[in-house]
Design a protein around this motif. Structure first.
Motif, short mmCIF file in Angstrom:
data_model
loop_
_atom_site.label_atom_id
_atom_site.label_comp_id
_atom_site.label_asym_id
_atom_site.label_seq_id
_atom_site.Cartn_x
_atom_site.Cartn_y
_atom_site.Cartn_z
N GLU A 49 0.85 -1.19 0.00
CA GLU A 49 0.00 0.00 0.00
C GLU A 49 0.89 1.25 0.00
O GLU A 49 1.94 1.27 0.61
CB GLU A 49 -0.87 -0.02 1.26
CG GLU A 49 -1.85 1.10 1.38
CD GLU A 49 -2.62 1.04 2.70
OE1 GLU A 49 -3.38 1.98 2.94
OE2 GLU A 49 -2.44 0.09 3.47
N LYS A 50 0.45 2.27 -0.68
CA LYS A 50 1.19 3.52 -0.68
C LYS A 50 0.38 4.55 0.11
O LYS A 50 -0.76 4.83 -0.21
CB LYS A 50 1.44 4.01 -2.09
CG LYS A 50 2.23 5.28 -2.13
CD LYS A 50 2.89 5.49 -3.46
CE LYS A 50 3.62 6.83 -3.40
NZ LYS A 50 4.92 6.78 -3.89
N LEU A 51 0.99 5.11 1.15
CA LEU A 51 0.32 6.10 1.99
C LEU A 51 0.71 7.50 1.56
O LEU A 51 1.88 7.79 1.31
CB LEU A 51 0.71 5.92 3.46
CG LEU A 51 0.12 4.75 4.20
CD1 LEU A 51 0.71 4.67 5.60
CD2 LEU A 51 -1.38 4.89 4.31
N THR A 52 -0.28 8.38 1.48
CA THR A 52 0.01 9.78 1.23
C THR A 52 0.33 10.44 2.59
O THR A 52 0.01 9.89 3.64
CB THR A 52 -1.19 10.51 0.60
OG1 THR A 52 -2.28 10.47 1.51
CG2 THR A 52 -1.59 9.86 -0.73
N VAL A 53 0.96 11.58 2.54
CA VAL A 53 1.31 12.28 3.78
C VAL A 53 0.07 12.61 4.60
O VAL A 53 0.05 12.37 5.81
CB VAL A 53 2.15 13.55 3.46
CG1 VAL A 53 2.36 14.39 4.71
CG2 VAL A 53 3.48 13.16 2.85
N PRO A 54 -1.02 13.13 3.98
CA PRO A 54 -2.21 13.39 4.79
C PRO A 54 -2.79 12.12 5.43
O PRO A 54 -3.23 12.15 6.58
CB PRO A 54 -3.20 14.01 3.81
CG PRO A 54 -2.36 14.59 2.73
CD PRO A 54 -1.17 13.68 2.63
N ASP A 55 -2.77 11.01 4.69
CA ASP A 55 -3.26 9.75 5.25
C ASP A 55 -2.38 9.29 6.41
O ASP A 55 -2.87 8.83 7.44
CB ASP A 55 -3.31 8.64 4.19
CG ASP A 55 -4.41 8.87 3.16
OD1 ASP A 55 -5.36 9.60 3.48
OD2 ASP A 55 -4.29 8.31 2.06
N LEU A 56 -1.10 9.42 6.23
CA LEU A 56 -0.14 9.03 7.26
C LEU A 56 -0.36 9.89 8.52
O LEU A 56 -0.43 9.36 9.64
CB LEU A 56 1.28 9.21 6.73
CG LEU A 56 2.42 8.67 7.56
CD1 LEU A 56 2.28 7.18 7.79
CD2 LEU A 56 3.74 8.97 6.87
N ASN A 57 -0.49 11.20 8.34
CA ASN A 57 -0.72 12.09 9.48
C ASN A 57 -2.04 11.79 10.18
O ASN A 57 -2.11 11.82 11.41
CB ASN A 57 -0.67 13.55 9.03
CG ASN A 57 0.72 14.00 8.66
OD1 ASN A 57 1.71 13.38 9.04
ND2 ASN A 57 0.80 15.08 7.89
N ALA A 58 -3.07 11.48 9.40
CA ALA A 58 -4.37 11.16 9.99
C ALA A 58 -4.29 9.88 10.82
O ALA A 58 -4.86 9.81 11.92
CB ALA A 58 -5.42 11.01 8.88
N ARG A 59 -3.58 8.89 10.33
CA ARG A 59 -3.43 7.64 11.09
C ARG A 59 -2.63 7.85 12.38
O ARG A 59 -2.94 7.28 13.41
CB ARG A 59 -2.76 6.57 10.24
CG ARG A 59 -3.67 5.99 9.20
CD ARG A 59 -3.03 4.80 8.54
NE ARG A 59 -3.83 4.30 7.45
CZ ARG A 59 -3.51 3.26 6.72
NH1 ARG A 59 -2.38 2.60 6.95
NH2 ARG A 59 -4.29 2.86 5.75
N ILE A 60 -1.59 8.67 12.27
CA ILE A 60 -0.77 8.95 13.46
C ILE A 60 -1.63 9.63 14.52
O ILE A 60 -1.60 9.26 15.70
CB ILE A 60 0.45 9.82 13.10
CG1 ILE A 60 1.43 9.02 12.24
CG2 ILE A 60 1.15 10.33 14.35
CD1 ILE A 60 2.53 9.85 11.60
#
Length: 127
Positions: A49-60
């Motif tokens: 899976e490739k995570l975008t920065v906004p997706d990564l920040n939202a998960r964090i």
């Protein structure tokens, strides 16, 4: 005036403490976010899976169960509020200094006025 100085002192001490706590909260959040970012990227790479920065920040943020981000934001807001309070005290001190200087100038002008007798002008001096 003494009451203001005591308040200023306590606000300055609270500000120093808040700055230390804000720095600690920010470091704790950044450490957590960095570790979590590494783990999430590794997990996403393992699943292809490739995570975008906004997706990564939202998960964090979603995984922040200890409220580290919120603590960092609240600490920062507290520092900002205390800084504004100290700025207010500084403005009050400047106003007091200006008032004292103005009063001093008025007093000097009055004393140097020719209509004000001095001790040497009065026979026997002032008593």
């Amino acid at each position: 005036m003494n009451g203001t100085l005591v308040e200023w002192d306590s606000a300055a001490a609270a500000f120093e403490q808040a700055v230390r706590e804000a720095a600690q909260a920010k470091v704790a959040w950044e450490r957590y976010a960095a570790r979590k970012r590494i783990l999430l990227k590794a997990e996403a790479a393992g699943e292809g899976e490739k995570l975008t920065v906004p997706d990564l920040n939202a998960r964090i943020l979603a995984d922040d169960e200890d409220g580290l981000y919120e603590a960092a934001e609240v600490s920062d807001a507290l520092v900002t509020g205390l800084r504004k309070r100290l700025d207010l005290f500084a403005a009050q001190a400047d106003a007091c200094r200006s008032e004292i200087a103005s009063e001093r100038r008025r007093q000097e002008a009055w004393e140097s006025s020719p209509s004000v007798p001095s001790a040497r002008d009065v026979p026997g001096g002032f008593r």
